[in-house]
Design a protein around this motif. Structure first.
Motif, mmCIF file in Angstrom:
data_model
loop_
_atom_site.group_PDB
_atom_site.id
_atom_site.type_symbol
_atom_site.label_atom_id
_atom_site.label_comp_id
_atom_site.label_asym_id
_atom_site.label_seq_id
_atom_site.Cartn_x
_atom_site.Cartn_y
_atom_site.Cartn_z
ATOM 1 N N ALA A 59 -17.543 0.333 -6.824
ATOM 2 C CA ALA A 59 -17.649 -1.117 -6.582
ATOM 3 C C ALA A 59 -16.320 -1.802 -6.897
ATOM 4 O O ALA A 59 -15.873 -2.687 -6.146
ATOM 5 N N ASP A 60 -15.674 -1.374 -7.980
ATOM 6 C CA ASP A 60 -14.347 -1.926 -8.329
ATOM 7 C C ASP A 60 -13.347 -1.651 -7.213
ATOM 8 O O ASP A 60 -12.540 -2.514 -6.848
ATOM 9 N N VAL A 61 -13.396 -0.438 -6.669
ATOM 10 C CA VAL A 61 -12.441 -0.042 -5.625
ATOM 11 C C VAL A 61 -12.633 -0.907 -4.380
ATOM 12 O O VAL A 61 -11.667 -1.444 -3.822
ATOM 13 N N LEU A 62 -13.887 -1.068 -3.964
ATOM 14 C CA LEU A 62 -14.129 -1.876 -2.757
ATOM 15 C C LEU A 62 -13.722 -3.331 -2.958
ATOM 16 O O LEU A 62 -13.127 -3.949 -2.072
ATOM 17 N N ALA A 63 -14.038 -3.862 -4.136
ATOM 18 C CA ALA A 63 -13.661 -5.259 -4.418
ATOM 19 C C ALA A 63 -12.142 -5.410 -4.394
ATOM 20 O O ALA A 63 -11.607 -6.376 -3.823
ATOM 21 N N ALA A 64 -11.434 -4.428 -4.987
ATOM 22 C CA ALA A 64 -9.967 -4.500 -5.008
ATOM 23 C C ALA A 64 -9.407 -4.361 -3.594
ATOM 24 O O ALA A 64 -8.439 -5.047 -3.229
ATOM 25 N N MET A 65 -9.993 -3.490 -2.807
ATOM 26 C CA MET A 65 -9.524 -3.327 -1.426
ATOM 27 C C MET A 65 -9.643 -4.633 -0.641
ATOM 28 O O MET A 65 -8.763 -4.986 0.141
ATOM 29 N N LYS A 66 -10.754 -5.308 -0.864
ATOM 30 C CA LYS A 66 -10.969 -6.591 -0.176
ATOM 31 C C LYS A 66 -9.908 -7.604 -0.586
ATOM 32 O O LYS A 66 -9.277 -8.258 0.252
ATOM 33 N N THR A 67 -9.709 -7.724 -1.891
ATOM 34 C CA THR A 67 -8.759 -8.712 -2.413
ATOM 35 C C THR A 67 -7.330 -8.379 -1.992
ATOM 36 O O THR A 67 -6.585 -9.249 -1.514
ATOM 37 N N ILE A 68 -6.946 -7.115 -2.180
ATOM 38 C CA ILE A 68 -5.571 -6.709 -1.856
ATOM 39 C C ILE A 68 -5.360 -6.759 -0.344
ATOM 40 O O ILE A 68 -4.324 -7.202 0.148
ATOM 41 N N GLY A 69 -6.372 -6.310 0.401
ATOM 42 C CA GLY A 69 -6.273 -6.335 1.868
ATOM 43 C C GLY A 69 -6.038 -7.748 2.384
ATOM 44 O O GLY A 69 -5.208 -7.977 3.269
ATOM 45 N N GLN A 70 -6.759 -8.706 1.810
ATOM 46 C CA GLN A 70 -6.579 -10.096 2.233
ATOM 47 C C GLN A 70 -5.169 -10.580 1.900
ATOM 48 O O GLN A 70 -4.524 -11.272 2.705
ATOM 49 N N ALA A 71 -4.675 -10.202 0.711
ATOM 50 C CA ALA A 71 -3.308 -10.594 0.318
ATOM 51 C C ALA A 71 -2.281 -9.991 1.276
ATOM 52 O O ALA A 71 -1.318 -10.665 1.676
ATOM 53 N N ILE A 72 -2.477 -8.735 1.655
ATOM 54 C CA ILE A 72 -1.546 -8.090 2.596
ATOM 55 C C ILE A 72 -1.557 -8.835 3.934
ATOM 56 O O ILE A 72 -0.515 -9.063 4.550
ATOM 57 N N LYS A 73 -2.765 -9.213 4.384
ATOM 58 C CA LYS A 73 -2.856 -9.975 5.643
ATOM 59 C C LYS A 73 -2.110 -11.304 5.523
ATOM 60 O O LYS A 73 -1.345 -11.687 6.410
ATOM 61 N N ASP A 74 -2.352 -12.001 4.421
ATOM 62 C CA ASP A 74 -1.730 -13.319 4.233
ATOM 63 C C ASP A 74 -0.207 -13.209 4.193
ATOM 64 O O ASP A 74 0.511 -14.041 4.757
ATOM 65 N N VAL A 75 0.286 -12.184 3.516
ATOM 66 C CA VAL A 75 1.734 -12.078 3.290
ATOM 67 C C VAL A 75 2.467 -11.498 4.502
ATOM 68 O O VAL A 75 3.546 -11.973 4.871
ATOM 69 N N THR A 76 1.878 -10.460 5.117
ATOM 70 C CA THR A 76 2.610 -9.793 6.218
ATOM 71 C C THR A 76 2.263 -10.387 7.578
ATOM 72 O O THR A 76 2.993 -10.163 8.544
ATOM 73 N N GLY A 77 1.132 -11.088 7.676
ATOM 74 C CA GLY A 77 0.686 -11.586 8.976
ATOM 75 C C GLY A 77 0.093 -10.486 9.846
ATOM 76 O O GLY A 77 -0.093 -10.668 11.055
ATOM 77 N N CYS A 78 -0.224 -9.334 9.220
ATOM 78 C CA CYS A 78 -0.794 -8.232 10.008
ATOM 79 C C CYS A 78 -2.157 -8.644 10.558
ATOM 80 O O CYS A 78 -2.837 -9.508 10.007
ATOM 81 N N THR A 79 -2.532 -7.989 11.658
ATOM 82 C CA THR A 79 -3.796 -8.324 12.313
ATOM 83 C C THR A 79 -4.852 -7.250 12.084
ATOM 84 O O THR A 79 -5.971 -7.357 12.577
ATOM 85 N N GLY A 80 -4.481 -6.197 11.330
ATOM 86 C CA GLY A 80 -5.430 -5.141 10.974
ATOM 87 C C GLY A 80 -4.905 -4.375 9.784
ATOM 88 O O GLY A 80 -3.721 -4.488 9.425
#
Ligand code: 5GP
Ligand code: ZN
Length: 137
Positions: A59-80
């Motif tokens: 559960a910790d891993v999935l929550a972190a993936m969600k949070t970090i994934g969103q940050a990566i999207k916000d910072v890099t502008g990636c679309t996937g």
């Protein structure tokens, strides 16, 4: 573990570009990224691969993936984002401390992670599923 570079990073004995930390997890940038922003998420407690991990951290891993994934999207502008986790040399694992790759993806970026194969027949596919179900009980 003494000779594990990711344990050394966790313990602060080797430098890393850290992006996230919790009691159980650490995330830092991959030294040789597929794309800039490519991040590695690891459990702080050493285990080699998915077969040795305590599922309780799931559960910790999935929550972190969600949070970090969103940050990566916000910072890099990636679309996937690809989440990839290699187990064993034949699967491409080079560092024997469990880690998940979070890889930013862009339209037309040219990365082709795997080809699509096919079964010879539906019977062959169903037989494979049957074998797996038997082992899984
Ligand atoms: P694997 O092939 O085991 O799934 O991925 C290991 C990843 O760790 C590779 O993408 C590689 O670039 C990265 N890596 C290897 N050594 C270091 C290091 O010392 N620091 C960081 N930040 N990444 C590393
Ligand atoms: Zn380790």
């Amino acid at each position: 573990m003494d000779d594990c570079i990711f344990c050394m990073i966790t313990e602060g004995k080797l430098p890393s570009s850290k992006v996230f930390e919790s009691d159980t997890l650490l995330a830092f940038l991959d030294l040789n990224p597929c794309q800039k922003g490519h991040t590695l998420l690891i459990p702080k407690k050493h285990c080699k691969d998915i077969f040795g991990v305590d599922p309780a951290i799931g559960a910790d891993v999935l929550a972190a993936m969600k949070t970090i994934g969103q940050a990566i999207k916000d910072v890099t502008g990636c679309t996937g984002i690809n989440v990839v986790q290699n187990n064993g040399r034949d699967a491409g694992q080079m560092v024997d401390h469990l880690h998940w790759h979070l890889i930013p993806r862009f339209a037309g970026d040219g990365l082709d992670l795997w080809p699509q194969g096919k079964y010879d027949s539906m019977d062959e596919m169903n037989a494979m599923a049957e074998k797996l179900r038997k082992v899984l009980g």
